[in-house]
Structure formats: structure tokens, C-alpha cells
Design a protein around this motif. Sequence first.
Motif, PDB file in Angstrom:
ATOM      1  N   THR A 191       0.560  -1.131   0.089  1.00  0.00           N
ATOM      2  CA  THR A 191      -0.128  -0.068  -0.051  1.00  0.00           C
ATOM      3  C   THR A 191       0.944   1.184  -0.021  1.00  0.00           C
ATOM      4  OG1 THR A 191      -0.267   0.218   2.479  1.00  0.00           O
ATOM      5  CG2 THR A 191      -1.892  -1.203   1.368  1.00  0.00           C
TER       6      THR A 191
ATOM      7  N   ARG B 173      -6.786  -9.818  -6.910  1.00  0.00           N
ATOM      8  CA  ARG B 173      -5.739  -9.046  -7.372  1.00  0.00           C
ATOM      9  C   ARG B 173      -5.772  -7.602  -6.282  1.00  0.00           C
ATOM     10  NH1 ARG B 173      -4.859  -8.232 -12.803  1.00  0.00           N
ATOM     11  NH2 ARG B 173      -2.876  -7.765 -12.425  1.00  0.00           N
ATOM     12  N   GLY B 174      -6.052  -7.612  -5.282  1.00  0.00           N
ATOM     13  CA  GLY B 174      -6.031  -6.610  -4.192  1.00  0.00           C
ATOM     14  C   GLY B 174      -7.437  -6.059  -3.797  1.00  0.00           C
ATOM     15  N   GLU B 175      -8.536  -6.903  -4.417  1.00  0.00           N
ATOM     16  CA  GLU B 175     -10.004  -6.303  -4.220  1.00  0.00           C
ATOM     17  C   GLU B 175     -10.792  -7.353  -3.823  1.00  0.00           C
ATOM     18  OE1 GLU B 175     -13.366  -3.738  -6.203  1.00  0.00           O
ATOM     19  OE2 GLU B 175     -11.847  -4.418  -7.410  1.00  0.00           O
TER      20      GLU B 175
ATOM     21  N   LYS C 201      -1.110  -4.611  -9.628  1.00  0.00           N
ATOM     22  CA  LYS C 201       0.410  -4.552 -10.076  1.00  0.00           C
ATOM     23  C   LYS C 201       1.063  -5.099  -8.805  1.00  0.00           C
ATOM     24  CE  LYS C 201       4.522  -1.817 -11.254  1.00  0.00           C
ATOM     25  NZ  LYS C 201       4.872  -0.438 -11.773  1.00  0.00           N
TER      26      LYS C 201
ATOM     27  N   ARG D   4     -10.862  -2.235  -2.115  1.00  0.00           N
ATOM     28  CA  ARG D   4      -9.560  -2.565  -2.594  1.00  0.00           C
ATOM     29  C   ARG D   4      -8.565  -2.010  -1.990  1.00  0.00           C
ATOM     30  NH1 ARG D   4      -6.940  -3.838  -6.884  1.00  0.00           N
ATOM     31  NH2 ARG D   4      -8.603  -4.165  -8.183  1.00  0.00           N
TER      32      ARG D   4
ATOM     33  N   ASP E 170       2.242   1.739  -3.518  1.00  0.00           N
ATOM     34  CA  ASP E 170       0.990   2.252  -4.286  1.00  0.00           C
ATOM     35  C   ASP E 170       1.146   3.875  -4.045  1.00  0.00           C
ATOM     36  OD1 ASP E 170       0.546  -0.095  -5.541  1.00  0.00           O
ATOM     37  OD2 ASP E 170      -1.372  -0.545  -4.112  1.00  0.00           O
ATOM     38  N   GLU E 171       1.328   4.036  -3.071  1.00  0.00           N
ATOM     39  CA  GLU E 171       1.041   5.562  -2.574  1.00  0.00           C
ATOM     40  C   GLU E 171       2.193   6.471  -2.876  1.00  0.00           C
ATOM     41  OE1 GLU E 171       0.017   5.728   1.655  1.00  0.00           O
ATOM     42  OE2 GLU E 171      -1.845   4.661   1.013  1.00  0.00           O
TER      43      GLU E 171
ATOM     44  N   PHE F  16      -4.784  -2.908  -2.361  1.00  0.00           N
ATOM     45  CA  PHE F  16      -3.661  -2.631  -3.047  1.00  0.00           C
ATOM     46  C   PHE F  16      -3.944  -2.701  -4.503  1.00  0.00           C
ATOM     47  CE2 PHE F  16      -3.121  -6.568  -0.730  1.00  0.00           C
ATOM     48  CZ  PHE F  16      -3.355  -7.486  -1.817  1.00  0.00           C
ATOM     49  N   SER F  17      -2.943  -2.245  -5.362  1.00  0.00           N
ATOM     50  CA  SER F  17      -3.183  -2.255  -6.829  1.00  0.00           C
ATOM     51  C   SER F  17      -2.957  -3.617  -7.396  1.00  0.00           C
ATOM     52  CB  SER F  17      -2.135  -1.246  -7.717  1.00  0.00           C
ATOM     53  OG  SER F  17      -0.929  -2.025  -7.284  1.00  0.00           O
TER      54      SER F  17
END
Length: 509
Positions: A106, A286-288, A298, A293, A109-110, A295-296
Motif C-alpha cells: 500500500t 488481485r487486491g480487491e 500490480k 480495494r 502504491d502511494e 492494493f493495486s
Amino acid sequence: MHWRFPMVARPLRFTFALVFALILLSGTAAAGAFEDRLSGFERYGVKGMKDWKVPGMALAVVKGGEVVYAEGFGTRRFGEDLPVTGDTVFQVGSTTKAFTVALMATLVDEGKADWDDRVAELDPAFMMYDPWVTRESRIHDLFAQHSGMPAYAGDALSFLGFGRRDIVRSLRHVKPIYSFRDKFSYVNNLFVAGAEVEERLTGKSWETLMRERILSPLSMTDSSLTEAGLTGNTNNASLHVLVNGTPSPIEPGSMLAAWPYVYGPAGGLNSTARDMARWVGVQLGRGEFAGARLFSPKAADYMHTPQTPVFAGDFHGAYCQGWMRSELKKTVVVWHNGGTSGINSFVGFSPELDLGLVVLTNLGGHKLADALGLQFFDLMSGVESDWSERFLKERAAAEKAEAEEAEATPPSLPGLPPAAYAGTYSSPVYGEMAVTAERNRLMVRFGKDKRVAIRVRHRTMHTFAGDWPEMDPDSPEYHFDFDVTPDGDVASVTIRELHYDGLAVFTRK
């Protein structure tokens, strides 16, 4: 909190652990086949509980983006009528590691961090034995199990009263046995170091980050991060250890109950089968999951990508970032298992088949959770197997070898008078040890504030041994090997059962 597949030497006679996972069904007929196989799996699990003497177990299955199954079996405390449900709270051990890695995802991602950032630049307290490794260690190295350190290095610190900062500080004293990034070697301490980086990047504790970024968004409302969080839930599973072949509850507040929370980022989560199924759903999504959600995609792909090859017996796979990745006969499975003194668990999923499994048990030191992980995915894919029976045979063979070794007791040879061993000894990791003579025995005190006291008796030459039931109720004897120079001077003492990582040598002051 360690990885054990197949069974390996017992470094501390405890665990923080890992093992595998399958299905692709569609249409009404396929749904019926799924239900039939799930019923068969239930029966297999219940039989396995009897074979492995597991008091209680909870299972959950994720399929098609939903938690489709969450059930409990057996009792929460051996000898009592306290049914396990899908919402019973267990310690989950090393399956916590993937949560700690997800927190870092996370932050990546940020834009607050990058997987390739140097750890020492983010945490000045981070120092490995080798200065080059200190300088070159990146964030992804913390979670890939290829540090070069001995497996489970420094884990005894949590049993001896030391904290997370002591664990990170001990890294500089752990001499590597492999080259950096060369081989798989399972450790817990670097996940604590990773959490410290997360705390420095955010100014928040690991526990706060867990609640804010994972547990709350996923509505994992029955999950917690402290021993009080476990015992404070009225639907909690007591921890158990086998003593003379019978499950024995581990009492709250004891060393065996409390140590996983010291190693929190590596194995300190409490959760339920239903809550953990939501976590598995996030991995499959995949993150959700369910509109949340974390994380992405990716980041999900990165965490599930192989980093370090693993070869153990006939098992071939790879460690990713807080996850293992394995190729079974018909699918790729991403998984991790967990073990503390009083539980064993399994969490696994197959991305290509969109299916996940959670297994939680309230007994330590067994392989039923691992066996069920394998069996579930074999069963769902039509592969005939009996992993529980295979692991039971392996255990029987190991027990036979241990018994034969125990029978080969060396002769008792004379040593020095007990008073000659008395004195103060010191370790850069574990601090001071005080040894005092008491008639024909020794009293040994060590750990933080010398909280551990063991009365030991002479065995042979310069070896003494005594019981430490607080550490291991079923096999409590620990050995203290004194090193004596040719001139008859006592130079040091080593705690044999804690020396698997080269740290348990105390030098006489």
C-alpha cells in the motif's frame, strides 16, 4: 512461526510455518460435483483430527469471489463442550507475514516507498553481519527469505523477554551460512525489520497500520493483534500442545501463549476462518474483495511472483513476498502456513482456478493443516491422494529415529567441581547469564532480567542438563555445554538447543 515442509530439524521445538493448494467448475452439474467433493473433504478432515489428536478446527472456502463455506469442528478447549464455529478466533501464525508485506504494498502504491529502496537508508538502525549486505539490502529482500542467515535466526529472543527492537538489533550478530540472495532460508526477524520500516515511513505502529489499511477495510471484525484480543473474545480457541500424547491447553499469559505477539509482523495475528477467507478473496481479486480495494493489481502480481527457489526433499517451489508459490499436478498454488506453540494453520489459493482455502487448528506441532491444504486441491481436481497418511508415516519414522538416538546415551564422564563453572557469562544478543553452584548442581539464570531459571545436573564431562517445561512441556530437557581450555579454565557456555543459529554462546566475563 516457521516454514516446515517437509519436516526439518527442530531449531526451537516450536513453529511460525508454511504448505499448498485447486478447482474450475461451472454449470449445475459442476456445482453438484463441488458440493460432493466438499463433503468428502469434510469427512477427511474430521478423520484427520482424530489421527493427529487435534481438538478443534475451522475451515473456509472462497470460490467465485465469495466466501461459500465456513464451518467449525471439534472443541475450542480439550475436554470441554465448547464447539468450534467458522467464527471462532485462532492464532494464525506465519500467515500474518503476507499482511505485513501487503502493508508495504500500500505504501508503494502511494509512492511512499519502492520495493527496490535500500533498507538502511530508511532505517538507520538496520545492520546485518556483513556491511555489504547492510548497504545492499532492499525492501523486497526483507520478505523474500534469502538473507543468508540460518533458518529461524534469533527466534529465541521472543521467548526470553526481549522485544522487537532487540530482534532487529540482533541482526548484526547473525553470521550468514549462505551467500546473500543465494538460497532459501526461512526467518521471522526480517519481517519485524520490514514492519519497522513501515512505521518509520508512516509514523504509525504496525498494529495501527494493520487495522486502518487491512482489517477495517475488509471488515475482518473478529481479527486482532494481541493476546488480550484473543482471550477477550468469548469464542476463542485455546492453544494446545501434546504432552505424553494428549492435548494439553496452554494457559493465557504463559511464555508459549505470548511470544507470537512479540514477533507480531511475522506471526501475531488472531483471526477466524471466515475473516481469513475474506483475506484470501483479496488475493484472488488481485487486491480487491467485496468492493474493498487494498492494493493495486500490480502490487498483487509482485507479491505473488517467485523470488527465491525452494528445494526441500521432493518439494520444489519458490518463496515470493510473504507467500509460497508451487506447481501442483494441475495448477499453480500460492500459499503459506503458520505454526505457533499451540496452533497450525494453512492459507492457500489458486489464481487460475479462482479457489481458496483456510484451515485453522488449535494444536501445535502437527501437519494436519498442511495435509488438508494439499488434499483439498487434489480432491477438487480429481487427483487421488492421502496426504495425511503420508505425513503420519513420516512422523512415525522421525519419532522412531529420535527414540533410537535417545537410547544411545553417552557414558557419564567426570568434569570439574560444580563451583568451577560458576560465574557470570555474557552474550551480545541474549545479555548476561548467571551460573551459581548449588551442592552438586548448578542454577542457570538468563534472558532479559534473568527471567529464566533452570536447575541443571551434571551429565558428562562439561555438559549439564535440566528441564525447561515452560519452553517445551513435552520434551523439556535443555543442555548447557561448557567450553574448558586445556589449562582447565571455563571459557564459555552454549545452550545446545538454542544454538542452531550460532547465537547461544555466552562468554565468561
